[in-house]
Design a protein around this motif. Sequence first.
Motif, PDB file in Angstrom:
ATOM      1  N   ASP A 142      -5.104  -4.918  -9.041  1.00 57.60           N
ATOM      2  CA  ASP A 142      -4.286  -4.371  -7.964  1.00 57.60           C
ATOM      3  C   ASP A 142      -2.929  -5.063  -7.949  1.00 57.60           C
ATOM      4  O   ASP A 142      -2.833  -6.253  -8.256  1.00 57.60           O
ATOM      5  CB  ASP A 142      -4.967  -4.585  -6.612  1.00 57.60           C
ATOM      6  N   GLU A 143      -1.908  -4.314  -7.571  1.00 64.04           N
ATOM      7  CA  GLU A 143      -0.572  -4.887  -7.540  1.00 64.04           C
ATOM      8  C   GLU A 143       0.245  -4.216  -6.444  1.00 64.04           C
ATOM      9  O   GLU A 143       0.198  -2.986  -6.280  1.00 64.04           O
ATOM     10  CB  GLU A 143       0.126  -4.678  -8.887  1.00 64.04           C
ATOM     11  N   LEU A 144       0.974  -5.025  -5.667  1.00 60.60           N
ATOM     12  CA  LEU A 144       1.903  -4.485  -4.686  1.00 60.60           C
ATOM     13  C   LEU A 144       3.157  -4.017  -5.414  1.00 60.60           C
ATOM     14  O   LEU A 144       3.802  -4.789  -6.119  1.00 60.60           O
ATOM     15  CB  LEU A 144       2.266  -5.557  -3.657  1.00 60.60           C
ATOM     16  N   VAL A 145       3.489  -2.740  -5.264  1.00 60.96           N
ATOM     17  CA  VAL A 145       4.657  -2.171  -5.936  1.00 60.96           C
ATOM     18  C   VAL A 145       5.898  -2.340  -5.066  1.00 60.96           C
ATOM     19  O   VAL A 145       6.942  -2.789  -5.540  1.00 60.96           O
ATOM     20  CB  VAL A 145       4.430  -0.684  -6.264  1.00 60.96           C
ATOM     21  N   ALA A 146       5.793  -1.980  -3.796  1.00 56.94           N
ATOM     22  CA  ALA A 146       6.953  -2.064  -2.912  1.00 56.94           C
ATOM     23  C   ALA A 146       6.519  -1.965  -1.465  1.00 56.94           C
ATOM     24  O   ALA A 146       5.501  -1.339  -1.149  1.00 56.94           O
ATOM     25  CB  ALA A 146       7.951  -0.953  -3.230  1.00 56.94           C
ATOM     26  N   GLU A 147       7.285  -2.601  -0.607  1.00 58.69           N
ATOM     27  CA  GLU A 147       7.135  -2.396   0.825  1.00 58.69           C
ATOM     28  C   GLU A 147       8.266  -1.489   1.251  1.00 58.69           C
ATOM     29  O   GLU A 147       9.441  -1.809   1.059  1.00 58.69           O
ATOM     30  CB  GLU A 147       7.181  -3.714   1.583  1.00 58.69           C
ATOM     31  N   MET A 148       7.904  -0.334   1.821  1.00 56.42           N
ATOM     32  CA  MET A 148       8.877   0.725   2.049  1.00 56.42           C
ATOM     33  C   MET A 148       9.703   0.444   3.297  1.00 56.42           C
ATOM     34  O   MET A 148       9.558   1.083   4.337  1.00 56.42           O
ATOM     35  CB  MET A 148       8.164   2.061   2.161  1.00 56.42           C
ATOM     36  N   ILE A 149      10.582  -0.537   3.191  1.00 56.41           N
ATOM     37  CA  ILE A 149      11.382  -0.941   4.337  1.00 56.41           C
ATOM     38  C   ILE A 149      12.420   0.113   4.706  1.00 56.41           C
ATOM     39  O   ILE A 149      12.936   0.122   5.816  1.00 56.41           O
ATOM     40  CB  ILE A 149      12.091  -2.283   4.065  1.00 56.41           C
ATOM     41  N   SER A 150      12.709   1.012   3.776  1.00 54.51           N
ATOM     42  CA  SER A 150      13.739   2.018   4.050  1.00 54.51           C
ATOM     43  C   SER A 150      13.221   3.138   4.942  1.00 54.51           C
ATOM     44  O   SER A 150      14.012   3.882   5.525  1.00 54.51           O
ATOM     45  CB  SER A 150      14.250   2.623   2.736  1.00 54.51           C
ATOM     46  N   LEU A 151      11.914   3.289   5.057  1.00 57.13           N
ATOM     47  CA  LEU A 151      11.357   4.390   5.826  1.00 57.13           C
ATOM     48  C   LEU A 151      11.350   4.065   7.315  1.00 57.13           C
ATOM     49  O   LEU A 151      11.262   2.901   7.711  1.00 57.13           O
ATOM     50  CB  LEU A 151       9.929   4.687   5.372  1.00 57.13           C
ATOM     51  N   PRO A 152      11.417   5.094   8.167  1.00 55.61           N
ATOM     52  CA  PRO A 152      11.234   4.858   9.608  1.00 55.61           C
ATOM     53  C   PRO A 152       9.865   4.233   9.852  1.00 55.61           C
ATOM     54  O   PRO A 152       8.995   4.253   8.988  1.00 55.61           O
ATOM     55  CB  PRO A 152      11.322   6.270  10.202  1.00 55.61           C
ATOM     56  N   ASN A 153       9.675   3.720  11.040  1.00 56.93           N
ATOM     57  CA  ASN A 153       8.449   2.982  11.335  1.00 56.93           C
ATOM     58  C   ASN A 153       7.270   3.923  11.562  1.00 56.93           C
ATOM     59  O   ASN A 153       6.668   3.957  12.630  1.00 56.93           O
ATOM     60  CB  ASN A 153       8.656   2.091  12.568  1.00 56.93           C
ATOM     61  N   LYS A 154       6.951   4.722  10.549  1.00 55.63           N
ATOM     62  CA  LYS A 154       5.835   5.655  10.646  1.00 55.63           C
ATOM     63  C   LYS A 154       4.929   5.595   9.425  1.00 55.63           C
ATOM     64  O   LYS A 154       3.836   6.130   9.446  1.00 55.63           O
ATOM     65  CB  LYS A 154       6.334   7.105  10.816  1.00 55.63           C
ATOM     66  N   GLY A 155       5.360   4.983   8.361  1.00 54.33           N
ATOM     67  CA  GLY A 155       4.550   4.980   7.158  1.00 54.33           C
ATOM     68  C   GLY A 155       4.804   6.206   6.304  1.00 54.33           C
ATOM     69  O   GLY A 155       5.669   7.025   6.596  1.00 54.33           O
ATOM     70  N   ILE A 156       4.037   6.344   5.224  1.00 59.74           N
ATOM     71  CA  ILE A 156       4.219   7.415   4.242  1.00 59.74           C
ATOM     72  C   ILE A 156       3.181   8.503   4.495  1.00 59.74           C
ATOM     73  O   ILE A 156       2.008   8.203   4.686  1.00 59.74           O
ATOM     74  CB  ILE A 156       4.047   6.861   2.814  1.00 59.74           C
ATOM     75  N   ASP A 157       3.598   9.771   4.506  1.00 60.38           N
ATOM     76  CA  ASP A 157       2.604  10.824   4.694  1.00 60.38           C
ATOM     77  C   ASP A 157       2.401  11.684   3.443  1.00 60.38           C
ATOM     78  O   ASP A 157       1.517  12.515   3.417  1.00 60.38           O
ATOM     79  CB  ASP A 157       2.931  11.690   5.912  1.00 60.38           C
ATOM     80  N   TRP A 158       3.207  11.489   2.415  1.00 66.25           N
ATOM     81  CA  TRP A 158       2.947  12.102   1.109  1.00 66.25           C
ATOM     82  C   TRP A 158       3.834  11.440   0.078  1.00 66.25           C
ATOM     83  O   TRP A 158       4.854  10.842   0.423  1.00 66.25           O
ATOM     84  CB  TRP A 158       3.170  13.624   1.099  1.00 66.25           C
ATOM     85  N   MET A 159       3.439  11.549  -1.194  1.00 67.86           N
ATOM     86  CA  MET A 159       4.296  11.018  -2.257  1.00 67.86           C
ATOM     87  C   MET A 159       4.051  11.797  -3.537  1.00 67.86           C
ATOM     88  O   MET A 159       2.959  12.300  -3.784  1.00 67.86           O
ATOM     89  CB  MET A 159       4.057   9.525  -2.474  1.00 67.86           C
ATOM     90  N   TRP A 160       5.118  11.885  -4.342  1.00 69.81           N
ATOM     91  CA  TRP A 160       5.080  12.633  -5.584  1.00 69.81           C
ATOM     92  C   TRP A 160       5.586  11.758  -6.727  1.00 69.81           C
ATOM     93  O   TRP A 160       6.451  10.907  -6.532  1.00 69.81           O
ATOM     94  CB  TRP A 160       5.983  13.869  -5.524  1.00 69.81           C
ATOM     95  N   PHE A 161       5.082  12.009  -7.946  1.00 69.92           N
ATOM     96  CA  PHE A 161       5.582  11.324  -9.132  1.00 69.92           C
ATOM     97  C   PHE A 161       6.745  12.103  -9.735  1.00 69.92           C
ATOM     98  O   PHE A 161       6.754  13.341  -9.712  1.00 69.92           O
ATOM     99  CB  PHE A 161       4.494  11.209 -10.199  1.00 69.92           C
ATOM    100  N   SER A 162       7.693  11.368 -10.315  1.00 67.60           N
ATOM    101  CA  SER A 162       8.714  12.022 -11.133  1.00 67.60           C
ATOM    102  C   SER A 162       8.045  12.572 -12.385  1.00 67.60           C
ATOM    103  O   SER A 162       6.918  12.189 -12.735  1.00 67.60           O
ATOM    104  CB  SER A 162       9.821  11.038 -11.510  1.00 67.60           C
TER     105      SER A 162
END
Length: 367
Positions: A142-162
């Motif tokens: 397991d590895e931490l990739v990033a902490e999404m500090i740029s997002l509003p304080n709601k977390g991620i609700d979907w994500m897509w790969f390039s």
Amino acid sequence: MTQSEQDTRPMAEIRRMTRPAKALAAVLLAVMILAAAPGCKNAAKMFKPKDKPVVEKPAPWFQKPFVAYYRQGADSGVLEIWRMAPDGADQALLTTVKNPRGYSLADLGPTVSIMAWDPVNFRLFYTYEKKLFRYDINLKTDELVAEMISLPNKGIDWMWFSNDYKKILAHVAGAPSPQMYKNEEYVQVSLSTGSQGKVSPEDAAWDTYDFFNSADFFIIHIKNEDTTYAAPQGGAYFTFEPGQGAGGWPVLAVVGRGGARTAVTDGSQRVLSARWTPSAGALAFVPGETCQAFCRGRIFSADPATGAAAPVSQGMFRFDVLLNMSTDSDAIVYGEPGAGVMRYAFDGAPPRVLDPDGANPFLFGAK
């Protein structure tokens, strides 16, 4: 030396040798006789062992469709990610997730924990609130990739790969309102460095993502309502007829091979997503039954010939639950709150429980 003496000399010399030497000489003599004998030019080939049969090993589980889902760990501070085949077979623990906030399985879902699968590098990406992790299937790390500090304080609700699987685009929607989609935030994360930055549809990076376009089904806000969606076997299609519904929402309708129209909904609710089963024997859809936080609805199954529809699930889901439909069999996998991970085969039979202790499943490799 006479001819007779020449013929008997090898045997005479053999009698004068020691026992090991005699054995070696006898082998050499036999080889000389076979080589000289008529029809024995290929004698050596007679003793060549046959080629071993080629045994094809079955593909590992992660190179086939699979379901990744959650279980509660031994204590509230740990969540577990499990995997299994789409029919519930071959269940196994993949990794554990630290759960400092003590979320229960009922709390999981958009903005808390979601998953995405990289089929090129065999890595499972998952989130815990705004932290993005990856689990390497081969290395089992397991590895931490990033902490999404740029997002509003709601977390991620979907994500897509390039398209090259080197970046992830994370999404979060703003508060529900007529302008909610204007409050959307998209952040692009480099999977090699963890660097991140906001991206909008006007940026060049936007064109490196496919979003849901690889799945041939309607999703609210992603595809236009005036598009037709052909059945897998061709001939029939479903479409939306704007402004003809009882509540002002478009009517979901099926148009048959002969052009006959069959209404599936009455327009009292907006359809969030719809999708054919692989056999076209049923039409699955999710209506917006509640929009208090964001629009959700039960999974419905409709008969394309009559338009008759009935709910499959008891729980409410977002539009993207239809991504958990198989492409090779009429089935959908979903998590029923309090009942576990379920599988419904669109055959009228009750849904089957795949894991009573599981929740929030994601079907990968079948889209």
